[in-house]
Design a protein around this motif. Structure first.
Motif, short mmCIF file in Angstrom:
data_model
loop_
_atom_site.label_atom_id
_atom_site.label_comp_id
_atom_site.label_asym_id
_atom_site.label_seq_id
_atom_site.Cartn_x
_atom_site.Cartn_y
_atom_site.Cartn_z
N GLY A 70 0.79 -1.23 0.00
CA GLY A 70 0.00 0.00 0.00
C GLY A 70 0.81 1.27 0.00
N ASN A 71 2.06 1.20 0.47
CA ASN A 71 2.89 2.41 0.52
C ASN A 71 4.04 2.36 -0.49
N ARG A 72 3.83 1.63 -1.58
CA ARG A 72 4.82 1.55 -2.66
C ARG A 72 4.14 1.76 -4.00
N LYS A 73 4.95 2.14 -4.99
CA LYS A 73 4.47 2.29 -6.37
C LYS A 73 5.09 1.18 -7.20
N VAL A 74 4.54 0.96 -8.39
CA VAL A 74 5.07 -0.04 -9.31
C VAL A 74 6.02 0.64 -10.30
N SER A 75 7.22 0.10 -10.43
CA SER A 75 8.13 0.52 -11.49
C SER A 75 7.67 -0.24 -12.74
N THR A 76 6.96 0.45 -13.64
CA THR A 76 6.41 -0.22 -14.82
C THR A 76 7.52 -0.71 -15.74
N LYS A 77 8.64 0.03 -15.80
CA LYS A 77 9.77 -0.40 -16.63
C LYS A 77 10.34 -1.71 -16.10
N SER A 78 10.56 -1.76 -14.79
CA SER A 78 11.11 -2.96 -14.17
C SER A 78 10.15 -4.14 -14.34
N LEU A 79 8.85 -3.89 -14.13
CA LEU A 79 7.84 -4.94 -14.27
C LEU A 79 7.84 -5.48 -15.71
N ALA A 80 7.80 -4.58 -16.68
CA ALA A 80 7.77 -4.99 -18.09
C ALA A 80 8.97 -5.87 -18.41
N ARG A 81 10.15 -5.46 -17.95
CA ARG A 81 11.37 -6.23 -18.22
C ARG A 81 11.25 -7.64 -17.62
N GLN A 82 10.72 -7.73 -16.38
CA GLN A 82 10.63 -9.03 -15.70
C GLN A 82 9.60 -9.97 -16.31
N ILE A 83 8.54 -9.42 -16.91
CA ILE A 83 7.50 -10.30 -17.45
C ILE A 83 7.62 -10.45 -18.97
N GLY A 84 8.67 -9.86 -19.55
CA GLY A 84 8.92 -10.02 -20.98
C GLY A 84 8.00 -9.19 -21.85
N ALA A 85 7.54 -8.06 -21.32
CA ALA A 85 6.68 -7.16 -22.11
C ALA A 85 7.50 -5.96 -22.57
N LYS A 86 7.06 -5.31 -23.67
CA LYS A 86 7.74 -4.09 -24.12
C LYS A 86 7.43 -2.95 -23.17
N SER A 87 6.18 -2.90 -22.72
CA SER A 87 5.78 -1.84 -21.79
C SER A 87 4.57 -2.29 -20.99
N VAL A 88 4.40 -1.65 -19.84
CA VAL A 88 3.24 -1.90 -18.97
C VAL A 88 2.76 -0.54 -18.49
N GLU A 89 1.44 -0.36 -18.46
CA GLU A 89 0.87 0.89 -17.94
C GLU A 89 -0.45 0.58 -17.24
N PRO A 90 -0.84 1.47 -16.31
CA PRO A 90 -2.13 1.27 -15.64
C PRO A 90 -3.27 1.40 -16.65
N CYS A 91 -4.31 0.61 -16.47
CA CYS A 91 -5.52 0.74 -17.31
C CYS A 91 -6.30 1.97 -16.88
N LYS A 92 -7.03 2.55 -17.81
CA LYS A 92 -7.96 3.62 -17.44
C LYS A 92 -9.03 3.00 -16.54
N PRO A 93 -9.60 3.76 -15.58
CA PRO A 93 -10.56 3.18 -14.64
C PRO A 93 -11.70 2.40 -15.30
N GLU A 94 -12.29 2.93 -16.38
CA GLU A 94 -13.42 2.21 -16.99
C GLU A 94 -12.96 0.90 -17.62
N VAL A 95 -11.73 0.85 -18.13
CA VAL A 95 -11.18 -0.38 -18.71
C VAL A 95 -10.88 -1.38 -17.59
#
Length: 163
Positions: A70-95
């Motif tokens: 709850g008191n941390r943020k996600v490093s999307t670059k680090s996450l993408a690298r670890q899961i083999g994705a080019k990029s990762v971003e939060p979805c828009k709320p409705e999505v």
């Protein structure tokens, strides 16, 4: 049907009960944009043990869930690298709402509308107990973090950033 003393069932609590998972219920006064920090403060929990469920997507708009302190943020670059994705971003709320079947602010990783890959910050698994959304705004459940691995197949990642 007789009125129960606990919070009404959600898809998340139905799934947990069906798998005989031990958990405790913790309703609280929801605050829009209050997030995990607010719920931790109101309930007297350590924000590090309150886990937020984030609906994100990769470069192909394929949804995924990230469980983060709850008191941390996600490093999307680090996450993408670890899961083999080019990029990762939060979805828009409705999505995010469409993918999970829950309203943002009440998203639980349990009982989602769509089956999505789940990634969990590795240090969460070392905690004896976590509080995580029970499928409704203003409602957390406390349980063993290993449930996220056994029930959801959550994959450990290291992508936490200090808030």
């Amino acid at each position: 049907m007789a009125k129960k003393d606990h919070v009404s069932e959600t898809p998340a609590t139905q799934l947990l009960r069906a798998h005989l998972v031990a958990f405790t219920e913790h309703p609280y006064e929801y605050l829009a944009h209050g997030g995990a920090q607010h719920s931790a403060q109101v309930l007297g929990f350590d924000p590090f043990t309150v886990v937020k469920t984030l609906v994100m997507q990769d470069q192909d708009a394929k949804p995924l869930l990230v469980l983060m302190h709850g008191n941390r943020k996600v490093s999307t670059k680090s996450l993408a690298r670890q899961i083999g994705a080019k990029s990762v971003e939060p979805c828009k709320p409705e999505v995010a709402n469409r993918h999970s079947g829950y309203l943002v602010g009440g998203t639980s990783p349990f009982g989602t509308r769509k089956t999505m890959p789940v990634y969990i910050e590795e240090s969460i698994l070392a905690l004896p107990e976590i509080a995580i959304n029970g499928g409704r705004r203003g409602y957390l459940v406390r349980l063993d973090p290993q449930v996220c691995v056994t029930l959801l197949g959550a994959n450990p990642v290291q992508c936490a950033l200090a808030e």
